[in-house]
Design a protein around this motif. Structure first.
Motif, PDB file in Angstrom:
ATOM      1  N   HIS A  58      -0.300  10.176 -21.000  1.00 36.72           N
ATOM      2  CA  HIS A  58      -1.167  11.307 -21.384  1.00 36.72           C
ATOM      3  C   HIS A  58      -2.452  11.335 -20.553  1.00 36.72           C
ATOM      4  CE1 HIS A  58       0.705  12.058 -25.613  1.00 36.72           C
ATOM      5  NE2 HIS A  58       1.595  11.964 -24.649  1.00 36.72           N
ATOM      6  N   GLN A  59      -2.286  11.520 -19.280  1.00 35.49           N
ATOM      7  CA  GLN A  59      -3.445  11.590 -18.392  1.00 35.49           C
ATOM      8  C   GLN A  59      -3.553  12.988 -17.802  1.00 35.49           C
ATOM      9  OE1 GLN A  59      -5.641   9.035 -18.043  1.00 35.49           O
ATOM     10  NE2 GLN A  59      -4.381   7.986 -19.560  1.00 35.49           N
ATOM     11  N   PRO A  60      -4.666  13.694 -18.031  1.00 37.69           N
ATOM     12  CA  PRO A  60      -4.821  15.017 -17.412  1.00 37.69           C
ATOM     13  C   PRO A  60      -4.890  14.898 -15.890  1.00 37.69           C
ATOM     14  CG  PRO A  60      -6.872  14.321 -18.465  1.00 37.69           C
ATOM     15  CD  PRO A  60      -5.842  13.303 -18.830  1.00 37.69           C
ATOM     16  N   THR A  61      -4.278  15.844 -15.194  1.00 36.63           N
ATOM     17  CA  THR A  61      -4.266  15.806 -13.728  1.00 36.63           C
ATOM     18  C   THR A  61      -4.430  17.212 -13.168  1.00 36.63           C
ATOM     19  OG1 THR A  61      -1.853  16.023 -13.672  1.00 36.63           O
ATOM     20  CG2 THR A  61      -2.743  13.779 -13.626  1.00 36.63           C
ATOM     21  N   ALA A  62      -4.806  17.277 -11.901  1.00 39.00           N
ATOM     22  CA  ALA A  62      -4.855  18.545 -11.164  1.00 39.00           C
ATOM     23  C   ALA A  62      -4.342  18.285  -9.754  1.00 39.00           C
ATOM     24  CB  ALA A  62      -6.265  19.108 -11.129  1.00 39.00           C
ATOM     25  N   VAL A  63      -3.382  19.080  -9.316  1.00 41.19           N
ATOM     26  CA  VAL A  63      -2.811  18.939  -7.974  1.00 41.19           C
ATOM     27  C   VAL A  63      -3.062  20.242  -7.218  1.00 41.19           C
ATOM     28  CG1 VAL A  63      -0.709  18.584  -6.631  1.00 41.19           C
ATOM     29  CG2 VAL A  63      -1.040  17.344  -8.780  1.00 41.19           C
ATOM     30  N   VAL A  64      -3.761  20.156  -6.088  1.00 36.81           N
ATOM     31  CA  VAL A  64      -4.000  21.320  -5.222  1.00 36.81           C
ATOM     32  C   VAL A  64      -3.015  21.252  -4.064  1.00 36.81           C
ATOM     33  CG1 VAL A  64      -5.654  22.522  -3.748  1.00 36.81           C
ATOM     34  CG2 VAL A  64      -6.441  21.425  -5.861  1.00 36.81           C
ATOM     35  N   GLU A  65      -2.318  22.353  -3.832  1.00 37.53           N
ATOM     36  CA  GLU A  65      -1.318  22.411  -2.769  1.00 37.53           C
ATOM     37  C   GLU A  65      -1.750  23.443  -1.733  1.00 37.53           C
ATOM     38  OE1 GLU A  65       3.213  22.206  -3.473  1.00 37.53           O
ATOM     39  OE2 GLU A  65       2.760  24.341  -3.327  1.00 37.53           O
ATOM     40  N   ALA A  66      -1.693  23.053  -0.455  1.00 34.50           N
ATOM     41  CA  ALA A  66      -2.095  23.954   0.627  1.00 34.50           C
ATOM     42  C   ALA A  66      -1.141  25.129   0.742  1.00 34.50           C
ATOM     43  CB  ALA A  66      -2.137  23.186   1.946  1.00 34.50           C
ATOM     44  N   GLY A  67      -1.640  26.262   1.192  1.00 29.78           N
ATOM     45  CA  GLY A  67      -0.811  27.445   1.370  1.00 29.78           C
ATOM     46  C   GLY A  67       0.119  27.305   2.558  1.00 29.78           C
ATOM     47  N   GLN A  68       1.064  28.228   2.652  1.00 32.31           N
ATOM     48  CA  GLN A  68       2.034  28.240   3.748  1.00 32.31           C
ATOM     49  C   GLN A  68       1.358  28.785   4.995  1.00 32.31           C
ATOM     50  OE1 GLN A  68       5.448  30.592   2.742  1.00 32.31           O
ATOM     51  NE2 GLN A  68       6.844  29.363   3.981  1.00 32.31           N
ATOM     52  N   ALA A  69       1.444  28.047   6.085  1.00 30.55           N
ATOM     53  CA  ALA A  69       0.721  28.417   7.305  1.00 30.55           C
ATOM     54  C   ALA A  69       1.155  29.785   7.824  1.00 30.55           C
ATOM     55  CB  ALA A  69       0.940  27.347   8.376  1.00 30.55           C
ATOM     56  N   SER A  70       2.438  30.125   7.652  1.00 36.01           N
ATOM     57  CA  SER A  70       2.939  31.391   8.184  1.00 36.01           C
ATOM     58  C   SER A  70       2.649  32.581   7.274  1.00 36.01           C
ATOM     59  CB  SER A  70       4.457  31.289   8.406  1.00 36.01           C
ATOM     60  OG  SER A  70       5.109  30.985   7.185  1.00 36.01           O
ATOM     61  N   ALA A  71       2.171  32.320   6.055  1.00 32.30           N
ATOM     62  CA  ALA A  71       1.921  33.409   5.094  1.00 32.30           C
ATOM     63  C   ALA A  71       0.528  33.991   5.311  1.00 32.30           C
ATOM     64  CB  ALA A  71       2.059  32.904   3.668  1.00 32.30           C
ATOM     65  N   GLU A  72       0.353  35.214   4.871  1.00 38.72           N
ATOM     66  CA  GLU A  72      -0.912  35.916   5.041  1.00 38.72           C
ATOM     67  C   GLU A  72      -1.998  35.332   4.134  1.00 38.72           C
ATOM     68  OE1 GLU A  72      -2.671  40.461   4.382  1.00 38.72           O
ATOM     69  OE2 GLU A  72      -0.511  40.066   4.325  1.00 38.72           O
ATOM     70  N   PRO A  73      -3.167  34.996   4.685  1.00 39.59           N
ATOM     71  CA  PRO A  73      -4.267  34.510   3.840  1.00 39.59           C
ATOM     72  C   PRO A  73      -4.629  35.563   2.785  1.00 39.59           C
ATOM     73  CG  PRO A  73      -4.750  34.131   6.158  1.00 39.59           C
ATOM     74  CD  PRO A  73      -3.526  34.989   6.117  1.00 39.59           C
ATOM     75  N   GLY A  74      -4.913  35.112   1.591  1.00 37.41           N
ATOM     76  CA  GLY A  74      -5.202  36.027   0.495  1.00 37.41           C
ATOM     77  C   GLY A  74      -3.983  36.347  -0.345  1.00 37.41           C
ATOM     78  N   SER A  75      -2.773  36.018   0.181  1.00 36.79           N
ATOM     79  CA  SER A  75      -1.543  36.205  -0.605  1.00 36.79           C
ATOM     80  C   SER A  75      -1.277  34.939  -1.405  1.00 36.79           C
ATOM     81  CB  SER A  75      -0.358  36.499   0.314  1.00 36.79           C
ATOM     82  OG  SER A  75      -0.048  35.351   1.110  1.00 36.79           O
TER      83      SER A  75
END
Length: 828
Positions: A258-275
């Motif tokens: 029972h440990q709270p966590t947060a995982v940030v995942e980088a966006g897809q390089a080929s995808a449009e920024p803001g999508s």
């Protein structure tokens, strides 16, 4: 066998054979193992679990051993909340990766490819239920092999004992189609488990920041192999020879889960920024911990409505277990609450016209009718009883708690879930999936939209402890005023992808997905704060996390976030059906195509355009059998036909377009096996569990009566029990103490099942002291101390009941100062 012209197919349909009560089944010919080999040869499944998220890769190997081109059709279950994100085919040295397209366009492209002699592959989700998929492998030439790769990601649900549950559905049960339903039933070919003509191999790799305590399964596993000394990585495999008689279930246990966590995942390089796919996405896991002082104060009010599936598929052990569970539930309800019991099949019944106050009289009346219940109400039409329940006015100051027990074999899953959501403001819904093949989409969807909790009972699981955990949740004060706030660097904005959190329970995880737009430094940090109110006490939990993307997560978090948003939009589209939908369907299609995650409005389509040779000969369709007890049929047709002209599949009870075949030895063997299984599934009624025998004697108030029935439940004569009673003791108090001593001495392994009714008994004991007793808590304190000693004495010496009673008699005498009756005038 030659192909059958599509224009004559309807004329050749054989009649329905008799079926089990409550199950609609079409027997239209047989796909034999000897003459017509099934093209699916094996399934290989690789599971990778990272903390509480799993990636599943399934490889389906086909080979056409016939002298004609084949179209193989395989209808199979997947978890209802899975995000299907990859589909490809390997034919010889050629690999074809499928694209996500709008469903009707994908179907037409598939049909056109087959009509022109090209190889094509189509994967689509059922329109009626998101946990059923169909895979079409088209124009597989004679002698050719094909390997289909299917990949999905999924969150693992937290169980009552803190294990994380992964289920690989291997059994697809019949989905009952309600009468008058406009939707078509799911076309499924099924055979008994022993006759499934393909093999399954399964392996899992588990990794976590915390050590892995153990991995358990309902199937035989090879020993767990740890890959490092700190035991944070391990592998496990399914033992050889898996029988297709059950889903493959894994329970994974971590230390300090029972440990709270947060995982940030980088966006897809080929995808449009803001999508969605171009921006980072964060997955936040919260485990709210409530103050113990609040948790110990169970509510003593509420309207408890129990809805029990009595369709034919609930027969034998399922209905017996459900009835035993209702006994425990009714004995555990608090005085002052209201309750009612509904049951359903093709029709529905209720014990009382409306919910009644819980008392000795109403409890006894309900239990008599529960004991008479059998799985004899036909099909599985759950929608009508739900509508009736929701039409009943709520009782003031009695929050409604709905408990639904079903094997989940319905065809209108989305319609049921939508109804629960529409009424979510007036109740909490706790759902229980019973048996192999229960629809995860239905069970999880009802609980999620009803602000409750879902449980699955499979294999040899006992239903009672899981249901009693949900009753404890229902008796907890409702968490209200839930809000989530974000504190991020000013150059970063957040778009939450998850629907608002509507329910929180002690020890249960809440997941939030959010898109992070904007640039931030690698050292940047953020905070997310969960605020809520419990029993009038405002509380908050805060999680501090780094905005630096994690490594090696691929696009798992993005796909789960996209799946979450897609499901929310699909429900919004159904809510607006018949109105101007504001382009919701178009948003779903756009998001599905962009993220590569399947939806109800899209499908995966792959066409082998590199193959310049047109495949010659009549195209024969083979329906791959799924483990279960459903219809068995096959169809065939010409390569020039348009498949979309024949897309309509049968509604239960209607004729099936199929080819007439003679009954052969395999058909007889299958029917004989089913008959044997039916006979063996009706054993003689075993003697009643001693625990349930004792529980059945408890009064609604919480006490027991000192009578021959209690003596028999304790394994003694009435004279022996009467003789043990202290001279001045109240009979009811002494009977209640004996029952509690027996529970603590002999049934500690089932404490989860009787803990609530024992607490009610202790409360009754406390109430017998009356207003003259200055410290009512001392009674419960003395009782608790006594029972701890009872437990210790039994564990150490393994005594029978009266030996145990004699052994702790000094402790009973010591407790007499607090275990008083009649306002303290008499002592035990």
């Amino acid at each position: 066998m030659g192909s059958v012209n599509t224009t004559t197919r309807k004329k050749n349909c054989s009649q329905q054979l008799p079926v089990h009560t409550g199950m609609m089944m079409n027997r239209c010919g047989l796909l034999t193992l000897q003459r017509e080999p099934v093209p699916l040869k094996s399934i290989e499944v690789e599971l990778e679990v990272r903390d509480h998220v799993a990636t599943v890769v399934s490889i389906l190997n086909y080979k056409n051993k016939e002298d004609k081109p084949l179209e193989a059709v395989f209808v199979f279950p997947l978890p209802g909340d899975a995000a299907v994100c990859h589909f490809s085919a390997q034919i010889g040295q050629t690999q074809i990766v499928a694209e996500v397209k709008e469903k009707q366009k994908a179907r037409e492209e598939y049909d056109d490819a087959l009509s022109s002699g090209q190889q094509a592959f189509l994967l689509e989700e059922s329109d009626e239920s998101p946990d059923i998929f169909s895979l079409h492998v088209g124009s597989l030439p004679p002698g050719e092999s094909a390997s289909i790769r299917l990949e999905y990601v999924i969150e693992l649900a937290v169980q009552a004992d803190d294990g994380l549950r992964f289920c690989l559905p291997a059994v697809l049960n019949p989905r009952y189609q309600p009468q008058g339903s406009k939707g078509a039933g799911v076309q499924v070919t099924s055979v008994p488990a022993s006759l499934v003509p393909y093999s399954l191999s399964f392996s899992a790799r588990v990794s976590s920041p915390r050590p892995i305590s153990k991995v358990e399964s309902n199937c035989s596993l090879d020993p767990l192999q740890y890959l490092n000394t700190d035991q944070t990585q391990a592998t496990v495999k399914l033992a050889a020879g898996h029988k297709f008689d059950r889903d493959v279930e894994l329970l994974i246990y971590y230390k300090d889960a029972h440990q709270p966590t947060a995982v940030v995942e980088a966006g897809q390089a080929s995808a449009e920024p803001g999508s969605l796919m171009g921006d980072p996405v964060v997955m936040v896991s919260l485990y709210p911990e409530f103050p113990q002082s609040v948790m110990s104060s169970m509510v003593s009010c509420g309207e408890f409505v129990f809805l029990l599936d009595r369709s034919g598929s609930m027969s034998n052990t399922r209905i017996r277990s459900a009835k035993d569970t209702l006994l425990l539930l009714l004995k555990s309800l608090p005085m002052g609450c209201y309750f009612n019991i509904y049951s359903f099949g093709s029709r529905y019944e209720h014990i009382f016209p409306k919910s009644v106050e819980y008392s000795q009289q109403t409890m006894e009346e309900a239990l008599k009718k529960v004991e008479q219940m059998e799985a004899d109400l036909g099909g599985t039409e759950i929608l009508q009883p739900l509508k009736h329940i929701y039409s009943q006015p709520c009782i003031q100051n009695q929050p409604r708690q709905l408990f639904v027990f079903t094997d989940g074999e319905v065809g209108n899953t989305k319609e049921v879930i939508d109804l629960v959501k529409k009424n979510s403001g007036s109740h909490r819904c706790f759902s229980f999936g019973i048996g192999e093949g229960a629809s995860s989409a239905l069970i999880n969807g009802m609980a999620k939209e009803g602000g409750g909790h879902a449980q699955f009972i499979t294999g040899t699981d006992r239903m009672q402890p899981k249901v009693m955990q949900s009753l404890r949740f229902a008796l907890q004060p409702a968490v209200v005023d839930i809000s989530v706030t974000w504190d991020l660097p000013k150059e970063v904005s957040v778009t939450v992808l998850s629907p608002p959190i509507t329910a929180l329970f002690q020890g249960q995880r809440s997941l939030i997905y959010a898109q992070l737009t904007g640039q931030s430094s690698e050292a940047a940090e953020g905070w997310v704060t969960l605020k809520y109110s419990l029993a009038g006490h405002p509380s908050e939990n805060q999680l501090h996390f780094s905005l630096r993307p994690a490594e090696d997560t691929g696009l798992t978090v993005h796909r789960l976030g996209a799946r979450t948003l897609i499901r929310s939009l699909e429900m919004e589209e159904r809510d607006r059906r018949g109105q101007q939908d504001g382009g919701v369907k178009e948003k779903v299609v756009q998001l599905s195509v962009q993220s590569g995650v399947s939806s109800s409005f899209t499908a995966f389509i792959a066409v082998n355009k590199d193959n310049n040779e047109v495949i010659q000969g009549p195209l024969v369709r083979r329906n791959i059998p799924t483990p279960g007890t459903f219809s068995i049929f096959m169809t065939s047709g010409q390569p020039t036909r348009k498949r979309r002209e024949l897309r309509t599949v049968p509604v239960s009870g209607s004729p099936v377009m199929c080819e007439e075949m003679e009954t052969d030895g395999l058909m007889m063997m299958m029917m004989e096996e089913e008959n044997q299984s039916i006979k063996s599934a009706v054993p003689e009624q075993p003697p009643r569990d001693p625990l349930l025998q004792l529980v059945s004697l408890q009064e609604a108030s919480g006490c027991w009566l000192l009578d021959p029935a209690l003596a028999a439940a304790l394994g003694k004569t009435n004279e022996e029990v009467e003789k043990s009673k202290p001279e001045k003791a109240s009979s009811e108090v002494w009977a209640t103490i004996l029952a509690l001593i027996w529970l603590h001495g002999f049934k500690m392994d089932a404490k989860d099942e009787w803990e609530l009714l024992a607490a009610k008994a202790a409360s009754w004991l406390s109430a017998q002291n009356g207003s003259k007793h200055k410290n009512k808590h001392s009674v419960c304190d003395g009782y608790t101390e006594l029972l701890q000693s009872v437990k210790g004495a039994w564990k150490e010496k393994r005594l029978d009941f009266f030996e145990l009673l004699e052994d702790v008699s000094p402790l009973i005498r010591e407790a007499s100062s607090v275990l008083r009756v009649n306002g303290g005038e008499s002592q035990i």
